[in-house]
Design a protein around this motif. Structure first.
Motif, mmCIF file in Angstrom:
data_model
loop_
_atom_site.group_PDB
_atom_site.id
_atom_site.type_symbol
_atom_site.label_atom_id
_atom_site.label_comp_id
_atom_site.label_asym_id
_atom_site.label_seq_id
_atom_site.Cartn_x
_atom_site.Cartn_y
_atom_site.Cartn_z
ATOM 1 N N LEU A 67 0.631 22.104 49.617
ATOM 2 C CA LEU A 67 1.581 20.988 49.660
ATOM 3 C C LEU A 67 0.870 19.665 49.936
ATOM 4 N N SER A 68 -0.084 19.683 50.858
ATOM 5 C CA SER A 68 -0.801 18.457 51.200
ATOM 6 C C SER A 68 -1.642 17.955 50.038
ATOM 7 N N ILE A 69 -2.349 18.860 49.385
ATOM 8 C CA ILE A 69 -3.198 18.456 48.264
ATOM 9 C C ILE A 69 -2.359 17.878 47.123
ATOM 10 N N LEU A 70 -1.276 18.563 46.750
ATOM 11 C CA LEU A 70 -0.414 18.088 45.661
ATOM 12 C C LEU A 70 0.267 16.772 46.035
ATOM 13 N N GLY A 71 0.738 16.670 47.276
ATOM 14 C CA GLY A 71 1.403 15.440 47.716
ATOM 15 C C GLY A 71 0.465 14.251 47.698
ATOM 16 N N CYS A 72 -0.744 14.441 48.203
ATOM 17 C CA CYS A 72 -1.721 13.346 48.222
ATOM 18 C C CYS A 72 -2.120 12.937 46.809
ATOM 19 N N LEU A 73 -2.327 13.902 45.941
ATOM 20 C CA LEU A 73 -2.697 13.583 44.552
ATOM 21 C C LEU A 73 -1.609 12.770 43.862
ATOM 22 N N LEU A 74 -0.350 13.163 44.053
ATOM 23 C CA LEU A 74 0.752 12.422 43.431
ATOM 24 C C LEU A 74 0.852 11.016 43.996
ATOM 25 N N ALA A 75 0.759 10.885 45.322
ATOM 26 C CA ALA A 75 0.854 9.562 45.940
ATOM 27 C C ALA A 75 -0.292 8.658 45.496
ATOM 28 N N LEU A 76 -1.505 9.195 45.442
ATOM 29 C CA LEU A 76 -2.659 8.404 44.992
ATOM 30 C C LEU A 76 -2.529 8.020 43.529
ATOM 31 N N LEU A 77 -1.968 8.914 42.715
ATOM 32 C CA LEU A 77 -1.752 8.597 41.303
ATOM 33 C C LEU A 77 -0.771 7.437 41.154
ATOM 34 N N VAL A 125 -1.760 4.037 39.318
ATOM 35 C CA VAL A 125 -1.060 3.699 38.076
ATOM 36 C C VAL A 125 -0.288 2.392 38.221
ATOM 37 N N TYR A 126 0.399 2.218 39.339
ATOM 38 C CA TYR A 126 1.200 1.004 39.552
ATOM 39 C C TYR A 126 0.402 -0.117 40.216
ATOM 40 N N LYS A 127 -0.907 0.106 40.386
ATOM 41 C CA LYS A 127 -1.811 -0.914 40.940
ATOM 42 C C LYS A 127 -1.345 -1.414 42.311
ATOM 43 N N LYS A 128 -0.821 -0.517 43.108
ATOM 44 C CA LYS A 128 -0.391 -0.887 44.451
ATOM 45 C C LYS A 128 -1.574 -1.213 45.362
ATOM 46 N N PHE A 129 -2.759 -0.774 44.969
ATOM 47 C CA PHE A 129 -3.946 -1.019 45.786
ATOM 48 C C PHE A 129 -4.300 -2.506 45.866
ATOM 49 N N ARG A 130 -3.615 -3.333 45.070
ATOM 50 C CA ARG A 130 -3.859 -4.779 45.157
ATOM 51 C C ARG A 130 -3.338 -5.361 46.454
ATOM 52 N N LEU A 137 9.141 6.500 40.358
ATOM 53 C CA LEU A 137 8.896 7.911 40.090
ATOM 54 C C LEU A 137 9.871 8.511 39.082
ATOM 55 N N HIS A 138 10.830 7.727 38.630
ATOM 56 C CA HIS A 138 11.729 8.222 37.588
ATOM 57 C C HIS A 138 10.873 8.637 36.388
ATOM 58 N N PRO A 139 11.107 9.832 35.842
ATOM 59 C CA PRO A 139 10.226 10.347 34.779
ATOM 60 C C PRO A 139 9.980 9.370 33.641
ATOM 61 N N ILE A 140 11.023 8.667 33.191
ATOM 62 C CA ILE A 140 10.857 7.731 32.072
ATOM 63 C C ILE A 140 9.981 6.555 32.484
ATOM 64 N N ASN A 141 10.281 5.971 33.665
ATOM 65 C CA ASN A 141 9.492 4.832 34.147
ATOM 66 C C ASN A 141 8.034 5.219 34.383
ATOM 67 N N PHE A 142 7.842 6.381 35.008
ATOM 68 C CA PHE A 142 6.484 6.801 35.343
ATOM 69 C C PHE A 142 5.682 7.113 34.077
ATOM 70 N N TRP A 143 6.306 7.783 33.117
ATOM 71 C CA TRP A 143 5.619 8.112 31.876
ATOM 72 C C TRP A 143 5.240 6.853 31.106
ATOM 73 N N HIS A 144 6.136 5.880 31.056
ATOM 74 C CA HIS A 144 5.857 4.613 30.378
ATOM 75 C C HIS A 144 4.701 3.891 31.062
ATOM 76 N N THR A 166 -3.091 4.088 31.019
ATOM 77 C CA THR A 166 -4.139 4.785 30.266
ATOM 78 C C THR A 166 -4.666 3.911 29.136
ATOM 79 N N LYS A 167 -3.738 3.257 28.430
ATOM 80 C CA LYS A 167 -4.143 2.383 27.325
ATOM 81 C C LYS A 167 -4.958 1.205 27.837
#
Length: 337
Positions: A33-43, A47-52, A283-290, A296-297
């Motif tokens: 659970l910890s590994i999967l949770g951390c990977l998702l949160a870091l992703l 992806v959303y450039k929150k690290f700024r 995290l909505h699937p459509i928003n996250f996938w877009h 990636t692009k």
């Protein structure tokens, strides 16, 4: 140590004692659970450039420590081996770093509460304090070979008074600092936050509303992290206190709780991050996938442009055209802003 816990420390799948089975299942579940949770949160952060944003980077650093911690808690290594020593070293390093990152978050919250402003200049200081302290404290038990089989995992063995003192110095002192010092800071922060928010009530003022919004954005994303750390640390601390008070009679409920929460820091912190209102929308699937496709692009395009610029720079250097080289550098690195 009673027979049931001594048998469980062997980590053998042949054990049919229900307590040993419960410990194995709980540890494996918490680690996954910890590994999967951390990977998702870091992703999401990447992806959303929150690290700024500085506050989000503090959470990112905490999640990185939490991500690798479960890897050294999954399964014991039998005997006094170099692998067990290495596992104990990294377990202590990451465990202390988790505690220190929570303390840094508490300090940052306190600074914002006392004087609202930007504290990005402290980022390097935070890193130096966290990793420098964690590394030194994890190096100390290596002198004298004090890492080894320590019950349910590889860590400081605790077979002598000196090793028990090492456990306190190299880990539990910082955990107690988090529990008691962090608890006092948390209570003070909550008091100041409520007082500040209540002071905003009254006649509408655009400047006041803007300050209120900025204040909530700086405090709320981080406020629950120290609280969750206090809860998790209290459970493991209660088990250790019971072990020291009565080492020959461990309590199954406390041992099981310790096994669950020890690797669960990552999942808990990731859950706090992911349950934020803004993050839930993202995290909505459509928003996250877009956003993932866009990220990636963008990343691929940026990498390709850097590669092209590098080739052009090599070509211009060979032809001794420094002016063109400078132009290419400006063009390629301009995309990084």
């Amino acid at each position: 140590m009673t027979n049931w816990l001594r048998v469980c420390t062997d980590d053998s799948d042949d054990n049919d004692d229900y307590r040993c089975t419960a410990i194995r299942i709980a540890r494996l579940t918490s680690c996954i659970l910890s590994i999967l949770g951390c990977l998702l949160a870091l992703l999401v952060i990447i992806v959303y450039k929150k690290f700024r944003f500085f506050t989000q980077r503090l959470v990112m650093y905490l999640l990185f420590s939490c991500l690798f911690m479960p890897l050294f808690s999954l399964k014991n290594i039998a005997g006094e081996t170099p692998a067990c020593t290495a596992k104990g070293f990294f377990r202590n390093l990451l465990g202390v770093s988790q505690n220190l990152w929570i303390i840094c978050i508490s300090v940052h919250l306190l600074l914002v509460v006392l004087h609202y402003g930007s504290y990005r200049h402290l980022e390097k200081i935070y890193h130096a304090c966290v990793w420098g302290t964690a590394f030194v404290l994890s190096i100390i038990p290596l002198f004298g070979s004090h890492y080894g089989h320590a019950g349910l995992w590889c860590w400081i063995k605790g077979e002598t008074h000196y090793e028990n003192a090492l456990r306190i110095l190299c880990y539990y002192f910082w955990l107690m600092l988090l529990v008691f010092g962090g608890g006092a800071v948390y209570i003070y922060i909550v008091y100041k936050v409520m007082k500040r928010i209540n002071s905003y009530e009254g006649t509408y003022d655009p400047e006041v509303e803007r300050s209120k919004l900025q204040y909530k954005k700086s405090i709320r994303p981080l406020l629950l992290y120290p609280l969750v750390a206090l809860v998790l640390a209290s459970i493991s601390t209660a088990n250790r206190i019971q072990n020291w008070a009565n080492p020959g009679n461990p309590v199954f409920g406390l041992v099981l709780g310790h096994v669950i929460v020890s690797p669960l820091w990552g999942f808990s912190n990731a859950l706090l991050f992911l349950l934020n209102k803004e993050t839930l929308k993202q995290l909505h699937p459509i928003n996250f996938w877009h956003e993932l496709k866009h990220w990636t692009k963008t990343t691929f395009t940026f990498t390709k442009s850097i590669g092209t610029a590098t080739k052009n720079m090599e070509y211009t250097v060979k032809d001794e055209k420094p002016q063109e080289t400078a132009n290419i550098e400006n063009q390629s690195f301009g995309d990084m802003d």
